[in-house]
Design a protein around this motif. Structure first.
Motif, PDB file in Angstrom:
ATOM      1  N   UNK A   1       0.829  -1.202   0.000  1.00  0.00           N
ATOM      2  CA  UNK A   1       0.000   0.000   0.000  1.00  0.00           C
ATOM      3  C   UNK A   1       0.863   1.251   0.000  1.00  0.00           C
ATOM      4  N   UNK A   2       0.333   2.290  -0.631  1.00  0.00           N
ATOM      5  CA  UNK A   2       0.982   3.595  -0.666  1.00  0.00           C
ATOM      6  C   UNK A   2       0.401   4.426   0.470  1.00  0.00           C
ATOM      7  N   UNK A   3       1.270   4.982   1.297  1.00  0.00           N
ATOM      8  CA  UNK A   3       0.854   5.865   2.384  1.00  0.00           C
ATOM      9  C   UNK A   3       1.230   7.286   1.991  1.00  0.00           C
ATOM     10  N   UNK A   4       0.239   8.177   1.960  1.00  0.00           N
ATOM     11  CA  UNK A   4       0.474   9.565   1.559  1.00  0.00           C
ATOM     12  C   UNK A   4       0.223  10.471   2.754  1.00  0.00           C
ATOM     13  N   UNK A   5       1.176  11.371   3.017  1.00  0.00           N
ATOM     14  CA  UNK A   5       1.040  12.332   4.110  1.00  0.00           C
ATOM     15  C   UNK A   5       1.465  13.709   3.640  1.00  0.00           C
ATOM     16  N   UNK A   6       0.819  14.715   4.205  1.00  0.00           N
ATOM     17  CA  UNK A   6       1.199  16.098   3.941  1.00  0.00           C
ATOM     18  C   UNK A   6       2.350  16.447   4.873  1.00  0.00           C
TER      19      UNK A   6
ATOM     20  N   UNK B   1       6.558  21.611   2.243  1.00  0.00           N
ATOM     21  CA  UNK B   1       5.601  22.068   1.232  1.00  0.00           C
ATOM     22  C   UNK B   1       5.377  20.990   0.171  1.00  0.00           C
ATOM     23  N   UNK B   2       5.063  19.784   0.666  1.00  0.00           N
ATOM     24  CA  UNK B   2       4.776  18.704  -0.264  1.00  0.00           C
ATOM     25  C   UNK B   2       4.025  17.566   0.427  1.00  0.00           C
ATOM     26  N   UNK B   3       3.294  16.830  -0.390  1.00  0.00           N
ATOM     27  CA  UNK B   3       2.730  15.565   0.045  1.00  0.00           C
ATOM     28  C   UNK B   3       3.745  14.510  -0.348  1.00  0.00           C
TER      29      UNK B   3
ATOM     30  N   UNK C   1      -1.839  12.202  -6.119  1.00  0.00           N
ATOM     31  CA  UNK C   1      -2.810  13.169  -6.632  1.00  0.00           C
ATOM     32  C   UNK C   1      -4.145  13.044  -5.915  1.00  0.00           C
ATOM     33  N   UNK C   2      -4.667  11.827  -5.837  1.00  0.00           N
ATOM     34  CA  UNK C   2      -5.977  11.619  -5.211  1.00  0.00           C
ATOM     35  C   UNK C   2      -5.972  12.062  -3.747  1.00  0.00           C
ATOM     36  N   UNK C   3      -4.962  11.655  -3.002  1.00  0.00           N
ATOM     37  CA  UNK C   3      -4.915  11.998  -1.579  1.00  0.00           C
ATOM     38  C   UNK C   3      -4.802  13.510  -1.384  1.00  0.00           C
ATOM     39  N   UNK C   4      -3.892  14.138  -2.107  1.00  0.00           N
ATOM     40  CA  UNK C   4      -3.695  15.584  -1.956  1.00  0.00           C
ATOM     41  C   UNK C   4      -4.962  16.346  -2.326  1.00  0.00           C
ATOM     42  N   UNK C   5      -5.581  15.986  -3.431  1.00  0.00           N
ATOM     43  CA  UNK C   5      -6.795  16.680  -3.858  1.00  0.00           C
ATOM     44  C   UNK C   5      -7.957  16.399  -2.908  1.00  0.00           C
ATOM     45  N   UNK C   6      -8.054  15.184  -2.407  1.00  0.00           N
ATOM     46  CA  UNK C   6      -9.089  14.876  -1.415  1.00  0.00           C
ATOM     47  C   UNK C   6      -8.905  15.714  -0.158  1.00  0.00           C
ATOM     48  N   UNK C   7      -7.656  15.912   0.240  1.00  0.00           N
ATOM     49  CA  UNK C   7      -7.377  16.708   1.430  1.00  0.00           C
ATOM     50  C   UNK C   7      -7.763  18.171   1.209  1.00  0.00           C
ATOM     51  N   UNK C   8      -7.418  18.707   0.042  1.00  0.00           N
ATOM     52  CA  UNK C   8      -7.803  20.089  -0.286  1.00  0.00           C
ATOM     53  C   UNK C   8      -9.322  20.206  -0.301  1.00  0.00           C
ATOM     54  N   UNK C   9      -9.994  19.241  -0.916  1.00  0.00           N
ATOM     55  CA  UNK C   9     -11.460  19.267  -0.965  1.00  0.00           C
ATOM     56  C   UNK C   9     -12.060  19.207   0.439  1.00  0.00           C
TER      57      UNK C   9
END
Length: 102
Positions: A3-8, A13-15, A57-65
């Motif tokens: 699995x890919x784990x994405x964090x801000x 200044x990056x995910x 992309x999905x995680x970052x955009x979901x977080x912004x949303x």
């Protein structure tokens, strides 16, 4: 692939995307009062074609949303192309027309 784990990581200044604890890629951004400007996305060659960029992309955009306070300006070609392929994210873009009708 694991699995890919994405964090801000705001101080960078990056995910960041990690696979099995290893940095697999990142999406850099600048934040203004109104915008999250995606400037560059990079995936390590060992992880290309394995969904790391899409997960970023999905995680970052979901977080912004979810925050609901900023629009997105995708200067980065990868993020722009990803949004173009996923029209349900188009309304997040700066300058996007509202879908509300009278």
């Amino acid at each position: 692939m694991s699995d890919v784990t994405v964090t801000n990581v705001p101080e960078k200044k990056r995910w960041e995307a990690h696979v099995d604890g290893e940095l697999a890629g990142f999406a850099e951004y600048q934040r203004t009062d109104e915008l999250v400007v995606f400037t560059h996305t990079e995936v390590d060659g060992a992880y290309e074609g394995q969904g790391v960029g899409g997960a970023l992309a999905r995680h970052a955009l979901d977080e912004v949303r979810a925050e609901g306070t900023h629009k997105v300006l995708p200067i980065c070609r990868f993020i722009k192309a990803w949004i173009d392929r996923h029209p349900d994210y188009a309304s997040l873009q700066y300058g996007a027309r509202s879908q509300v009708t009278d």
